[in-house]
Write a protein that holds these residues in place. Structure first.
Motif, PDB file in Angstrom:
ATOM      1  N   SER A  40       7.575  -6.561  -9.773  1.00  0.00           N
ATOM      2  CA  SER A  40       8.270  -6.331 -10.081  1.00  0.00           C
ATOM      3  C   SER A  40       9.026  -5.085 -10.368  1.00  0.00           C
ATOM      4  O   SER A  40       9.781  -5.483  -9.672  1.00  0.00           O
ATOM      5  CB  SER A  40       9.038  -7.111 -11.861  1.00  0.00           C
ATOM      6  N   ASP A  41       8.205  -4.324 -10.558  1.00  0.00           N
ATOM      7  CA  ASP A  41       8.537  -3.037 -10.344  1.00  0.00           C
ATOM      8  C   ASP A  41       7.773  -2.399  -9.371  1.00  0.00           C
ATOM      9  O   ASP A  41       7.994  -0.594  -9.551  1.00  0.00           O
ATOM     10  CB  ASP A  41       7.557  -1.812 -11.592  1.00  0.00           C
ATOM     11  N   LEU A  42       7.767  -2.803  -8.144  1.00  0.00           N
ATOM     12  CA  LEU A  42       6.582  -2.280  -7.058  1.00  0.00           C
ATOM     13  C   LEU A  42       7.148  -1.484  -6.555  1.00  0.00           C
ATOM     14  O   LEU A  42       6.344  -0.256  -5.957  1.00  0.00           O
ATOM     15  CB  LEU A  42       5.987  -3.197  -6.362  1.00  0.00           C
ATOM     16  N   ALA A  43       8.622  -1.370  -6.026  1.00  0.00           N
ATOM     17  CA  ALA A  43       9.743  -0.596  -5.656  1.00  0.00           C
ATOM     18  C   ALA A  43       9.953   1.236  -6.164  1.00  0.00           C
ATOM     19  O   ALA A  43       9.789   1.755  -5.540  1.00  0.00           O
ATOM     20  CB  ALA A  43      11.115  -1.188  -5.465  1.00  0.00           C
ATOM     21  N   ASP A  44       9.436   0.499  -7.589  1.00  0.00           N
ATOM     22  CA  ASP A  44       9.559   1.785  -8.411  1.00  0.00           C
ATOM     23  C   ASP A  44       8.639   2.373  -8.840  1.00  0.00           C
ATOM     24  O   ASP A  44       8.536   4.461  -8.381  1.00  0.00           O
ATOM     25  CB  ASP A  44       9.906   1.747 -10.328  1.00  0.00           C
ATOM     26  N   PHE A  45       7.125   2.062  -8.339  1.00  0.00           N
ATOM     27  CA  PHE A  45       6.715   2.973  -8.205  1.00  0.00           C
ATOM     28  C   PHE A  45       6.150   3.346  -6.980  1.00  0.00           C
ATOM     29  O   PHE A  45       5.557   4.663  -7.287  1.00  0.00           O
ATOM     30  CB  PHE A  45       4.749   1.440  -8.531  1.00  0.00           C
ATOM     31  N   LEU A  46       6.354   2.935  -6.081  1.00  0.00           N
ATOM     32  CA  LEU A  46       6.426   3.566  -4.523  1.00  0.00           C
ATOM     33  C   LEU A  46       7.008   4.655  -4.886  1.00  0.00           C
ATOM     34  O   LEU A  46       6.771   5.480  -3.450  1.00  0.00           O
ATOM     35  CB  LEU A  46       7.243   2.532  -3.242  1.00  0.00           C
ATOM     36  N   LYS A  47       8.424   5.128  -5.313  1.00  0.00           N
ATOM     37  CA  LYS A  47       9.053   6.675  -4.749  1.00  0.00           C
ATOM     38  C   LYS A  47       8.363   7.040  -6.176  1.00  0.00           C
ATOM     39  O   LYS A  47       8.644   8.203  -5.919  1.00  0.00           O
ATOM     40  CB  LYS A  47      10.671   6.191  -5.922  1.00  0.00           C
ATOM     41  N   MET A  48       7.256   7.334  -6.622  1.00  0.00           N
ATOM     42  CA  MET A  48       6.124   7.929  -7.562  1.00  0.00           C
ATOM     43  C   MET A  48       5.403   8.954  -6.767  1.00  0.00           C
ATOM     44  O   MET A  48       4.816   7.809  -5.505  1.00  0.00           O
ATOM     45  CB  MET A  48       5.586   7.031  -8.684  1.00  0.00           C
ATOM     46  N   GLY A  74      -6.074   4.885   2.997  1.00  0.00           N
ATOM     47  CA  GLY A  74      -5.345   6.231   2.989  1.00  0.00           C
ATOM     48  C   GLY A  74      -4.269   6.220   2.673  1.00  0.00           C
ATOM     49  O   GLY A  74      -3.335   7.319   2.426  1.00  0.00           O
ATOM     50  N   ASP A  75      -3.328   5.969   2.328  1.00  0.00           N
ATOM     51  CA  ASP A  75      -1.956   5.151   2.025  1.00  0.00           C
ATOM     52  C   ASP A  75      -1.966   4.299   1.425  1.00  0.00           C
ATOM     53  O   ASP A  75      -1.539   3.392   2.281  1.00  0.00           O
ATOM     54  CB  ASP A  75      -1.325   5.711   2.876  1.00  0.00           C
ATOM     55  N   VAL A  76      -1.697   4.159  -0.286  1.00  0.00           N
ATOM     56  CA  VAL A  76      -1.697   2.884  -0.291  1.00  0.00           C
ATOM     57  C   VAL A  76      -0.332   2.442  -0.649  1.00  0.00           C
ATOM     58  O   VAL A  76       0.334   1.397  -0.777  1.00  0.00           O
ATOM     59  CB  VAL A  76      -2.155   3.385  -2.002  1.00  0.00           C
ATOM     60  N   ARG A  77       0.938   3.974  -0.122  1.00  0.00           N
ATOM     61  CA  ARG A  77       1.825   2.672  -0.417  1.00  0.00           C
ATOM     62  C   ARG A  77       2.322   1.723   0.293  1.00  0.00           C
ATOM     63  O   ARG A  77       3.035   0.958   0.348  1.00  0.00           O
ATOM     64  CB  ARG A  77       3.132   4.121  -0.232  1.00  0.00           C
ATOM     65  N   THR A  78       2.030   2.505   1.667  1.00  0.00           N
ATOM     66  CA  THR A  78       1.990   1.588   2.834  1.00  0.00           C
ATOM     67  C   THR A  78       1.626  -0.027   1.830  1.00  0.00           C
ATOM     68  O   THR A  78       1.872  -0.454   3.241  1.00  0.00           O
ATOM     69  CB  THR A  78       1.675   1.954   4.217  1.00  0.00           C
ATOM     70  N   ARG A  79       0.254   0.273   2.380  1.00  0.00           N
ATOM     71  CA  ARG A  79      -0.759  -1.024   2.121  1.00  0.00           C
ATOM     72  C   ARG A  79       0.081  -1.561   1.157  1.00  0.00           C
ATOM     73  O   ARG A  79      -0.108  -3.429   1.550  1.00  0.00           O
ATOM     74  CB  ARG A  79      -2.517  -0.277   1.744  1.00  0.00           C
ATOM     75  N   GLN A  82       2.874  -3.658   2.068  1.00  0.00           N
ATOM     76  CA  GLN A  82       2.020  -4.705   3.825  1.00  0.00           C
ATOM     77  C   GLN A  82       1.483  -6.386   2.608  1.00  0.00           C
ATOM     78  O   GLN A  82       1.863  -7.227   3.030  1.00  0.00           O
ATOM     79  CB  GLN A  82       0.919  -4.531   4.506  1.00  0.00           C
ATOM     80  N   HIS A  83       0.739  -5.883   1.430  1.00  0.00           N
ATOM     81  CA  HIS A  83       0.630  -6.815   0.610  1.00  0.00           C
ATOM     82  C   HIS A  83       1.875  -7.354   0.167  1.00  0.00           C
ATOM     83  O   HIS A  83       1.339  -8.878   0.618  1.00  0.00           O
ATOM     84  CB  HIS A  83      -0.585  -6.298  -0.533  1.00  0.00           C
ATOM     85  N   HIS A  84       3.140  -7.349  -0.893  1.00  0.00           N
ATOM     86  CA  HIS A  84       4.004  -7.779  -1.011  1.00  0.00           C
ATOM     87  C   HIS A  84       4.195  -8.408  -0.026  1.00  0.00           C
ATOM     88  O   HIS A  84       5.240  -9.697   0.279  1.00  0.00           O
ATOM     89  CB  HIS A  84       4.969  -6.379  -1.381  1.00  0.00           C
ATOM     90  N   LYS A  85       4.977  -8.124   1.626  1.00  0.00           N
ATOM     91  CA  LYS A  85       5.116  -8.842   2.868  1.00  0.00           C
ATOM     92  C   LYS A  85       4.602  -9.490   3.358  1.00  0.00           C
ATOM     93  O   LYS A  85       5.071 -10.776   2.960  1.00  0.00           O
ATOM     94  CB  LYS A  85       5.677  -7.872   3.067  1.00  0.00           C
ATOM     95  N   GLU A  86       3.424 -10.217   2.572  1.00  0.00           N
ATOM     96  CA  GLU A  86       2.194 -11.523   2.847  1.00  0.00           C
ATOM     97  C   GLU A  86       2.476 -12.299   1.913  1.00  0.00           C
ATOM     98  O   GLU A  86       2.461 -11.908   0.667  1.00  0.00           O
ATOM     99  CB  GLU A  86       0.650 -10.284   3.056  1.00  0.00           C
ATOM    100  N   ALA A  87       2.733 -13.167   2.796  1.00  0.00           N
ATOM    101  CA  ALA A  87       3.483 -14.730   2.131  1.00  0.00           C
ATOM    102  C   ALA A  87       2.367 -15.139   1.226  1.00  0.00           C
ATOM    103  O   ALA A  87       2.146 -15.561   0.384  1.00  0.00           O
ATOM    104  CB  ALA A  87       3.902 -15.708   2.692  1.00  0.00           C
ATOM    105  N   ALA A  88       1.246 -15.500   2.200  1.00  0.00           N
ATOM    106  CA  ALA A  88      -0.446 -15.472   1.514  1.00  0.00           C
ATOM    107  C   ALA A  88      -1.083 -14.929   0.467  1.00  0.00           C
ATOM    108  O   ALA A  88      -1.443 -15.503  -0.579  1.00  0.00           O
ATOM    109  CB  ALA A  88      -1.333 -15.935   2.895  1.00  0.00           C
ATOM    110  N   LYS A  89      -0.496 -14.203  -0.003  1.00  0.00           N
ATOM    111  CA  LYS A  89      -1.197 -13.196  -0.832  1.00  0.00           C
ATOM    112  C   LYS A  89      -0.324 -13.167  -1.944  1.00  0.00           C
ATOM    113  O   LYS A  89       0.854 -13.007  -2.338  1.00  0.00           O
ATOM    114  CB  LYS A  89      -1.420 -11.352  -0.670  1.00  0.00           C
TER     115      LYS A  89
END
Length: 291
Positions: A40-48, A74-79, A82-89
């Protein structure tokens, strides 16, 4: 790899001041940091700034947070996006291992990913959701030594945050000194070890698939869940533990085995018939007298 038991100082920083929000753990003498991120706080982390780094990460899921996916990027923000968008994850918490000096390379995290998958499988604490073993690249000896140290510190920080992914339920050094308790009521044939985390029911323990005692469906539901996960199997109308398994309390363990209400402090006994309650009382008095 078992984290050596010695005094340490761990700092946990709460960026938002919320103890259930993002938490950042680090050992004061190390450059390794673990960031725990609720989904639920992923957006806040991605700004860090920590999200812009090369990193090893863990995605934790399951009703009891007992499932984990291990990855690297190599770019954990992007990865993570991607995981957040994957419905199966299906995951609820991300645990991100980074360096304070931003000096981890792709070789570091590829090696750490493979090592972490291997260690997690060995410890069997969590159900591992990875479909492969990861890629262990050619790693020069100095870099391998660095990775082993990073894994050691990362394991400690993960456990401090409440995720003992690489901590064995029972250590070989403790098997000879920690007493084994037995639960033998109503056809149950189980052995367990009482640790600072709860009661570990040992591999090979077994109990009848049904009971004549007054019971509730929830006991059967938990049993069926562990059967589905392969933690226990069905053999000749009994369920048998295929590996050591931790219950948070002695009563939780004995109720699971008996499929009914139980006081684990009484139903777990030593080979000589001493209850867990009495044994712990005597042990406490002995240790206090020695101080």
């Amino acid at each position: 790899m078992v984290t050596p038991k010695r005094p340490r100082t761990i700092q946990i920083f709460l960026p938002s001041g919320d103890p259930s929000g993002i938490r950042i753990a680090e050992q004061t003498t190390s450059i390794i940091r673990v960031v725990e991120v609720p989904r639920s706080d992923l957006a806040d982390f991605l700004k860090m700034p920590e999200a812009q780094q090369v990193a090893l990460y863990f995605l934790v899921s399951g009703d009891t947070k007992d499932e984990v996916y291990i990855g690297q990027s190599g770019d954990v923000r992007t990865r993570l996006m991607q995981h957040h968008k994957e419905a199966a994850k299906d995951w609820e918490r991300a645990l991100v291992v980074i360096s304070l000096t931003n000096n981890l390379t792709q070789t570091h995290v590829l090696y750490l990913e493979s090592l972490s998958i291997e260690k997690a499988k060995h410890c069997q604490r969590y159900e591992l959701l990875n479909s492969n073993k990861g890629q262990k690249p050619h790693t020069p000896i100095p870099l391998k030594a660095d990775c082993d140290e990073i894994h050691l510190i990362g394991s400690l920080l993960l456990a401090t945050l409440g995720y003992p992914i690489f901590e064995p339920l029972t250590e070989q050094t403790s098997l000879a000194t920690t007493p084994v308790f037995h639960c033998n009521r109503a056809g149950v044939n189980a052995k367990g070890m009482y640790t600072n985390e709860g009661m570990v029911v040992l591999k090979g323990s077994s109990a009848p698939m049904s009971t004549q005692r007054k019971t509730e469906q929830r006991f059967y539901d938990k049993r069926d869940e562990l059967i589905a996960k392969g933690i226990i199997s069905v053999e000749n109308e009994r369920f048998v533990f295929q590996r050591d398994y931790l219950f948070q309390t002695p009563s939780g363990a004995s109720m699971f085995l008996l499929l009914a209400s139980s006081n684990g402090w009484v139903d777990w006994k030593t080979e000589n018939g001493v209850t867990l309650h009495d044994h712990q009382g005597r042990d406490l008095e002995t240790k206090v007298q020695k101080t």
